[in-house]
Design a protein around this motif. Structure first.
Motif, short mmCIF file in Angstrom:
data_model
loop_
_atom_site.label_atom_id
_atom_site.label_comp_id
_atom_site.label_asym_id
_atom_site.label_seq_id
_atom_site.Cartn_x
_atom_site.Cartn_y
_atom_site.Cartn_z
N THR A 7 -0.55 4.35 -1.35
CA THR A 7 -0.71 4.24 -1.55
C THR A 7 -2.03 2.99 -0.83
OG1 THR A 7 1.06 2.79 -3.00
CG2 THR A 7 -0.42 1.08 -2.07
N LEU A 8 -1.89 3.59 0.96
CA LEU A 8 -3.15 2.37 1.93
C LEU A 8 -4.38 3.63 1.90
CD1 LEU A 8 0.06 1.82 3.48
CD2 LEU A 8 -2.65 1.89 5.43
N ALA A 9 -3.72 4.90 0.92
CA ALA A 9 -5.24 5.87 1.66
C ALA A 9 -6.04 5.21 -0.08
CB ALA A 9 -4.69 6.83 1.14
N LEU A 10 -4.75 5.35 -1.43
CA LEU A 10 -6.05 4.80 -2.42
C LEU A 10 -6.22 3.22 -1.77
CD1 LEU A 10 -3.05 6.12 -4.35
CD2 LEU A 10 -5.93 6.90 -4.94
N GLY A 11 -5.99 2.58 -1.93
CA GLY A 11 -6.49 1.45 -1.26
C GLY A 11 -8.04 1.36 -0.90
N SER A 12 -7.95 2.29 0.22
CA SER A 12 -8.90 2.24 0.79
C SER A 12 -9.99 2.99 0.21
CB SER A 12 -8.82 2.82 2.42
OG SER A 12 -8.59 4.54 2.43
N THR A 13 -10.07 3.71 -0.74
CA THR A 13 -10.81 4.00 -1.95
C THR A 13 -11.32 3.28 -2.57
OG1 THR A 13 -9.49 6.25 -1.67
CG2 THR A 13 -10.85 6.20 -3.41
N VAL A 14 -10.76 2.44 -3.36
CA VAL A 14 -11.19 1.57 -4.31
C VAL A 14 -12.17 0.77 -3.00
CG1 VAL A 14 -10.24 -0.97 -4.93
CG2 VAL A 14 -8.62 1.55 -4.94
N CYS A 15 -11.90 0.52 -1.30
CA CYS A 15 -12.65 -0.54 -0.73
C CYS A 15 -14.23 0.16 -0.51
CB CYS A 15 -12.04 -0.64 0.63
SG CYS A 15 -12.94 -1.35 1.75
N ALA A 16 -14.02 1.34 -1.07
CA ALA A 16 -15.03 2.54 -0.04
C ALA A 16 -15.62 2.43 -1.56
CB ALA A 16 -14.37 3.45 0.39
N THR A 17 -15.28 2.42 -2.88
CA THR A 17 -15.93 2.59 -3.83
C THR A 17 -16.30 1.31 -4.30
OG1 THR A 17 -14.25 2.40 -5.36
CG2 THR A 17 -14.65 4.65 -4.65
N ILE B 241 -5.34 3.39 -10.47
CA ILE B 241 -3.72 3.98 -10.23
C ILE B 241 -3.64 3.54 -8.41
CG2 ILE B 241 -4.25 6.18 -9.23
CD1 ILE B 241 -6.03 7.46 -10.84
N HIS B 242 -4.25 2.68 -8.02
CA HIS B 242 -3.77 1.89 -6.94
C HIS B 242 -2.66 1.39 -7.35
CE1 HIS B 242 -3.64 0.33 -2.61
NE2 HIS B 242 -3.93 -0.55 -3.07
N ARG B 243 -2.71 0.51 -7.96
CA ARG B 243 -1.92 -0.51 -8.41
C ARG B 243 -1.07 -0.04 -8.82
NH1 ARG B 243 -4.41 -5.03 -12.26
NH2 ARG B 243 -6.66 -4.72 -11.49
N VAL B 244 -1.07 0.74 -9.53
CA VAL B 244 0.04 1.69 -10.27
C VAL B 244 0.96 2.56 -8.39
CG1 VAL B 244 1.08 3.20 -11.63
CG2 VAL B 244 -0.63 1.97 -12.42
N ILE B 245 0.62 3.22 -8.61
CA ILE B 245 0.69 3.67 -7.04
C ILE B 245 1.56 2.38 -6.16
CG2 ILE B 245 0.84 5.19 -5.05
CD1 ILE B 245 0.25 7.02 -7.40
N SER B 246 0.78 1.79 -6.39
CA SER B 246 1.72 0.99 -5.43
C SER B 246 2.40 0.08 -5.83
CB SER B 246 0.66 -0.79 -5.21
OG SER B 246 0.50 -1.27 -5.95
N ALA B 247 3.02 0.16 -7.39
CA ALA B 247 3.56 -0.72 -7.64
C ALA B 247 5.16 0.60 -7.52
CB ALA B 247 3.74 -1.24 -9.04
N SER B 248 5.13 1.76 -7.51
CA SER B 248 6.22 2.14 -7.49
C SER B 248 6.52 2.07 -5.88
CB SER B 248 5.34 3.89 -7.55
OG SER B 248 5.00 4.71 -7.04
#
Ligand code: HEM
Length: 290
Positions: free
Chosen positions: A29-39, A69-76
């Motif tokens: 989730t952290l890696a995806l979150g940082s991808t949301v930021c970087a993109t 996808i960041h949201r969905v994974i974070s929900a899990s």
């Protein structure tokens, strides 16, 4: 000090695996979150919880899918963390940390989730963004520590030279990540997770604050590399992976500093920074076992 077999195996393998899965999902989730930021995908899913009003899933474009996808994974994360807390309650007599740490991980993830929702709905200021990130990092560290304790309950924390080096690296890197968003210009990659590049991004400042943030990150980088060198003689596959990620992080940092960034390069700089922090934390926990 070796504990009797009864303590060492007091936590069933299933619980150890559950804790490991929860820690991996939080790290992802952290890696995806940082991808949301970087993109720059932050505003690409303008509604919450669905991506658009009246439509749950994104249209076919990269950025809204990255954010969704960041949201969905974070929900899990919520589901796995709650299951880990329940398992921790069942085995709390083996080691109280088996329930305390999953609770810390759950609360950290909930705080990040609420800030994430606020980011979409109203936007958040830089101080809130810093605490959002800190809550996520604490959630990741707490769940990995819970995994190590479930694996060997009541194992003492031994402060040897390597443990001190590892903890120093984690502390300085986290301080650097925490203050990055405070000194970053609105469109600057400095605000996303990443090692210091020692070149000011557009709008980064004030200068003194930026220098202090880069210095903390720089000290953390040197300590993380020194810690890697210190454990290289008895390295594991995780240490080799960490070394590869450090090379990627430094090379992408130099490329961005010299040529500027794009979404691909930004992601290749953000995600390794999350994984290096995770691997430095877990290597410190392994070192503390003596
Ligand atoms: C539904 C819940 C969530 C939403 C809507 C959400 C949304 C976002 C958004 C929009 C960003 C980009 C911010 C920016 O561009 O600066 C982001 C980044 C991030 N999110 Fe989430 N998030 C959620 C849950 C979580 C959870 C549960 C965690 C951690 C456990 C988390 C960790 C992160 C991290 C580490 C970043 C990167 C920050 C950075 O690179 O500085 N998020 N999130």
């Amino acid at each position: 000090m070796t504990h009797p077999v009864s303590v060492r195996n007091a936590v069933p393998k299933g619980v150890v695996v559950l804790f490991a899965i929860t820690a991996v999902v939080i790290t992802a989730t952290l890696a995806l979150g940082s991808t949301v930021c970087a993109t720059d995908a932050s505003a690409s899913c303008p509604n919450w919880p669905g991506c658009y009003v009246g439509r749950l899933t994104p249209v076919d474009a990269t950025q809204p899918w990255v954010e969704f996808i960041h949201r969905v994974i974070s929900a899990s994360v919520g589901l796995f963390a709650v299951a880990s807390v329940i398992a921790g309650i069942v085995y709390r007599r083996v080691d109280r940390l088996l329930v305390v740490l999953p609770i810390v991980a759950l609360v950290g993830a909930l705080i990040s989730g609420v800030f994430g929702m606020m980011t979409i709905k109203w936007g958040i200021n830089s101080v809130e963004a810093s605490f959002d990130l800190l809550a996520a990092i604490i959630s990741m560290g707490a769940m990995w520590r819970a995994f190590f304790i479930a694996h060997s309950p009541r194992s003492p924390w031994i402060w040897n030279e390597r443990t001190k080096l590892g903890m120093g690296a984690v502390v300085f890197l986290v301080i650097g990540h925490f203050f990055a968003v405070q000194v970053a210009g609105s469109g600057s990659l400095t605000r996303c997770m990443g090692w210091a590049m020692f070149v000011r991004g557009a709008g980064d400042g004030p200068l003194a604050g930026w220098v202090a943030q880069q210095t903390s990150s720089g000290i953390g980088m040197l300590l993380a590399i020194a810690f890697l060198v210190a454990r290289w003689g008895r390295r594991t596959g995780w240490d080799t992976l960490c070394a590869v990620l450090v090379v990627i992080e430094i090379v992408t940092g130099v490329l961005i500093a010299v040529n500027g960034s794009n979404h691909g390069l930004g992601t290749l700089h953000a995600v390794p920074a999350v994984l290096i922090l995770c691997l430095t934390m877990t290597a410190t926990m392994r070192s503390a076992r003596g």
